[in-house]
Design a protein around this motif. Structure first.
Motif, mmCIF file in Angstrom:
data_model
loop_
_atom_site.group_PDB
_atom_site.id
_atom_site.type_symbol
_atom_site.label_atom_id
_atom_site.label_comp_id
_atom_site.label_asym_id
_atom_site.label_seq_id
_atom_site.Cartn_x
_atom_site.Cartn_y
_atom_site.Cartn_z
ATOM 1 N N SER A 118 -8.043 -3.440 -9.347
ATOM 2 C CA SER A 118 -8.840 -3.505 -7.980
ATOM 3 C C SER A 118 -8.217 -3.007 -7.055
ATOM 4 N N LEU A 119 -7.119 -2.281 -7.111
ATOM 5 C CA LEU A 119 -6.343 -1.846 -5.883
ATOM 6 C C LEU A 119 -7.189 -0.255 -5.618
ATOM 7 N N ASP A 120 -6.948 0.076 -4.239
ATOM 8 C CA ASP A 120 -7.458 1.381 -3.996
ATOM 9 C C ASP A 120 -6.169 2.254 -4.272
ATOM 10 N N GLY A 121 -6.402 3.690 -4.213
ATOM 11 C CA GLY A 121 -5.509 4.569 -4.687
ATOM 12 C C GLY A 121 -4.088 4.481 -3.861
ATOM 13 N N GLY A 122 -4.207 4.447 -2.762
ATOM 14 C CA GLY A 122 -2.874 4.029 -2.058
ATOM 15 C C GLY A 122 -2.097 3.068 -2.111
ATOM 16 N N ASP A 123 -2.709 1.966 -2.485
ATOM 17 C CA ASP A 123 -1.948 0.405 -2.779
ATOM 18 C C ASP A 123 -1.334 0.488 -4.084
ATOM 19 N N ALA A 124 -2.500 1.309 -4.924
ATOM 20 C CA ALA A 124 -1.832 1.136 -6.536
ATOM 21 C C ALA A 124 -0.351 2.151 -6.457
ATOM 22 N N GLU A 125 -0.487 3.077 -5.729
ATOM 23 C CA GLU A 125 0.617 4.110 -5.865
ATOM 24 C C GLU A 125 1.889 3.351 -5.216
#
Length: 310
Positions: A118-125
């Motif tokens: 559910s996270l975008d790429g930045g938050d996931a990283e």
């Protein structure tokens, strides 16, 4: 007729985080970041992260003033590329405390496996980096040379032995994961011994010392299901901090098709055509890995479209 393997790597998205490694030795870096009104913090506990009421994982440092000024627990993760905001992680678990996974609870903790899709790429990283470092700190509290306790330096990126002064760095274990195709362009999927009935995925395994990635693919497939692999083509990678893996994805061409599962790691293996896999998924006979995994990406790239399921 045998189709060719993909010849170019999967699309690679640039990082949204400047890790700013050159700043990690700055005295008082974490303390200054905590006073910066733009700083965001991810709070980690045993593979889970604190989520706010809106589902956000990055909390304003100003909202976390009560967290202790314990240098052992704070990590400088870098700066957001878009606005330069500092990023920190706070480790809720003391080193040496049992590091068992936690489920969501009244404090709004969410496990990373369920959260990442559910996270975008930045938050996931940011989240994956924080969890990987937390796992490393929790299991490397003593020097591997002499067994003496270590202390945290470099804003959470190094552990230093208090006895001999040696520095120790976060560990990442390379693992290969492969979509194996036969001469008829069928896809090979396996069922691991620890999985619930009906779950199938691509084969995977760790790279051994002195081994190339391509030969790790060939060895793992041969060991697990008895299939010989020829050509191997790289497709992409995914950090997988459970506890410290980097998954390296490949397509591989099988030169044999007889299946002999080892019954130790793989209890069942099957070749699928595209219609067969779709029918098996739709009927519930086969459950695939979640859409957040590189395994699912490899399967759907071969299939040519998204398959049912999350």
């Amino acid at each position: 007729m045998e189709s060719s393997l993909p010849s170019t790597p999967a699309r690679d998205l640039p990082s949204t985080v400047d890790r700013a490694g050159e700043r990690r030795e700055e005295p008082g870096l974490v303390a200054r970041c905590r006073e910066d009104g733009t700083t965001r913090v991810v709070v980690v506990r045993s593979g889970a992260v604190l989520v706010d009421d809106d589902g956000g994982v990055l909390h304003a440092a100003s909202e976390l003033r009560d967290l202790p000024d314990d240098a052992e627990r704070w990590v400088f993760l870098g700066l957001r590329v878009d606005d330069g905001a500092p990023l920190l992680a706070y480790r809720k678990n003391p080193d040496g405390e049992e590091h068992a996974p936690v489920e969501a609870d009244a404090e709004n903790w969410a496990t990373v496996r369920g959260l990442v899709p559910s996270l975008d790429g930045g938050d996931a990283e940011v989240v994956l980096t924080a969890v990987a470092l937390d796992n490393w700190h929790a299991t490397h509290g003593r020097c591997p040379r002499c067994g003496t306790p270590t202390t945290v330096t470099h804003a959470g990126w190094v552990r230093r032995c208090v006895q001999d002064g040696s520095d120790h760095y976060p560990r990442t274990d390379p693992a290969v994961i492969m979509a194996v195709l036969d001469a008829e362009d069928r896809l090979l999927l396996g069922h691991a011994v620890r999985w619930p009935p009906g779950r199938f995925s691509t084969l995977a395994g760790y790279v051994e010392p002195g081994e190339s990635l391509e030969n790790a693919v060939r060895r793992e497939v041969l060991e697990e299901v008895g299939v010989v692999v020829g050509d191997v083509v790289y497709r992409g990678s995914q950090p997988w901090p459970f506890p410290a893996s980097l998954m390296l994805g490949f397509f591989a061409r099988a030169t044999t098709s007889a299946l002999r599962p080892d019954r130790v790691e793989i209890t069942e293996a099957r070749w699928f055509t595209r219609p067969e896999l779709l029918a098996s998924v739709e009927s519930g006979d086969v459950t695939l890995p979640t859409r957040s995994s590189i395994a699912r990406a490899l399967i759907e790239e071969w299939f040519g479209a998204a398959l049912p399921g999350r």
